[in-house]
Design a protein around this motif. Structure first.
Motif, PDB file in Angstrom:
ATOM      1  N   THR A  10       0.836  -1.194   0.000  1.00  0.00           N
ATOM      2  CA  THR A  10       0.000   0.000   0.000  1.00  0.00           C
ATOM      3  C   THR A  10       0.872   1.245   0.000  1.00  0.00           C
ATOM      4  N   ALA A  61      -5.226   2.770  -2.866  1.00  0.00           N
ATOM      5  CA  ALA A  61      -4.485   2.431  -1.645  1.00  0.00           C
ATOM      6  C   ALA A  61      -5.071   3.194  -0.447  1.00  0.00           C
ATOM      7  N   ASP A  75      -3.914   2.944  -8.666  1.00  0.00           N
ATOM      8  CA  ASP A  75      -3.427   2.181  -7.498  1.00  0.00           C
ATOM      9  C   ASP A  75      -3.212   3.092  -6.298  1.00  0.00           C
ATOM     10  N   TRP A  76      -2.633   4.280  -6.544  1.00  0.00           N
ATOM     11  CA  TRP A  76      -2.358   5.166  -5.405  1.00  0.00           C
ATOM     12  C   TRP A  76      -3.639   5.645  -4.760  1.00  0.00           C
TER      13      TRP A  76
END
Ligand SMILES: N[C@@H](CCC(=O)N[C@@H](CS)C(=O)NCC(=O)O)C(=O)O
Length: 286
Positions: A20, A84, A80-81
């Motif tokens: 993460t 997360a 993805d960021w």
């Protein structure tokens, strides 16, 4: 055996948090800023936490906060960021990069309001220490989250964004939004309890109002006539006039209602732009 299992759980947990954190490091560098970092776009759900942050800032209860604009056009809310922080891939999301503690990730606009209120509004200016009043406040918070938010959101979809005009869908969600507005209207007018009210709960401006007004002020976008609900319209204006609200409506950019008032053609451009990214997003899900 139990010890081995525990060790393996710890290892999995650590590996997950490393993954993460590495996804976060691929996002904008502001995600690493100390303190409160809000990820958002200019929408009603995005407005809600900013209403409170600006009130808290004005009272000196927080020093300041960072905001990270999320581009729907680039589908950043599904990156993805972003995921997360919020696995649901929707704004808003909050990172609190706290001093001496692990950063905390908060998502769902109402959960962010409750977290900020509990953590930074410790004398309960915008919520309640009294448990009965706080329960009443939660009634209104859950009501908006499960009611007007999703219903008006669908009304927006069918009325503004859907590639074909489906009258059944438009009418169903607009009517349901009107039904819910009538509940606020009756509550503020004291139709059932004989008590006229300026605010949703406990005679003061709270996070229940902040959670609700950003949707109701945008009634026109869903094709719903706010003027048919005079007490509700007056409540919208009362909140709209607050200096903190005016500051909040500029984050991360000027709100669309103000832009539409200045330039009526902006509404069509915005509906087209939003429809494009929504349709692109729908294709990506297949
Ligand atoms: N229940 C969520 C709803 C969040 C939500 O629907 N956010 C919208 C903007 S208002 C979003 O991020 N849409 C982008 C997408 O669907 O990909 C909350 O209250 O935070």
């Amino acid at each position: 055996m139990q010890a081995a299992q525990r060790l393996s759980n710890v290892a999995t947990h650590l590996a997950r948090s490393v993954m993460t954190d590495s996804a976060l490091s691929h996002g904008p560098k502001e995600l690493q800023n100390k303190g409160l970092v809000l990820l958002l776009a200019q929408t009603p759900n995005g407005n809600k936490p900013v209403y409170l942050l600006e009130e808290l800032k004005a009272l000196g209860k927080i020093p300041d906060y960072t905001f990270v604009p999320v581009s729907f056009g680039k589908n950043e809310q599904k990156s993805d960021w972003f995921e997360a922080v919020n696995p649901n891939g929707r704004i808003p999301a909050l990172l609190d990069n706290r001093e001496g503690k692990k950063p905390i990730k908060v998502w769902e606009s109402a959960s962010i309001l409750l977290y900020l209120a509990k953590t930074y509004d410790t004398d309960a200016t915008f919520h309640f220490k009294d448990e009965d009043l706080q329960t009443e406040l939660l009634n209104w918070i859950f009501f908006i989250q499960g009611g007007v938010g999703p219903m008006q959101g669908q009304a927006n979809h069918f009325f503004r964004y859907a590639p074909e005009k489906i009258e059944y869908g438009i009418k169903r969600y607009q009517d349901e939004t009107r039904r819910l507005y009538q509940i606020y209207e009756d509550h503020l007018n004291g139709t059932k309890d004989g008590e006229k009210k300026e605010w949703l709960v406990g005679g003061k401006y709270t996070i229940a109002d902040m959670c609700t007004q950003p949707w109701v002020r945008m009634a026109m976008w869903a094709g719903v006539e706010l003027e048919k609900f005079p007490a509700l319209a007056a409540w919208v204006e009362r909140i709209e006039k607050r200096p903190a609200t005016q500051a909040a409506l500029k984050v991360p950019e000027q709100d669309m209602l103000s832009k539409i008032k200045d330039d009526p053609e902006y509404a069509d451009q915005l509906a087209k732009k939003s429809s494009d990214w929504i349709m692109k997003g729908n294709q990506a899900k297949k």
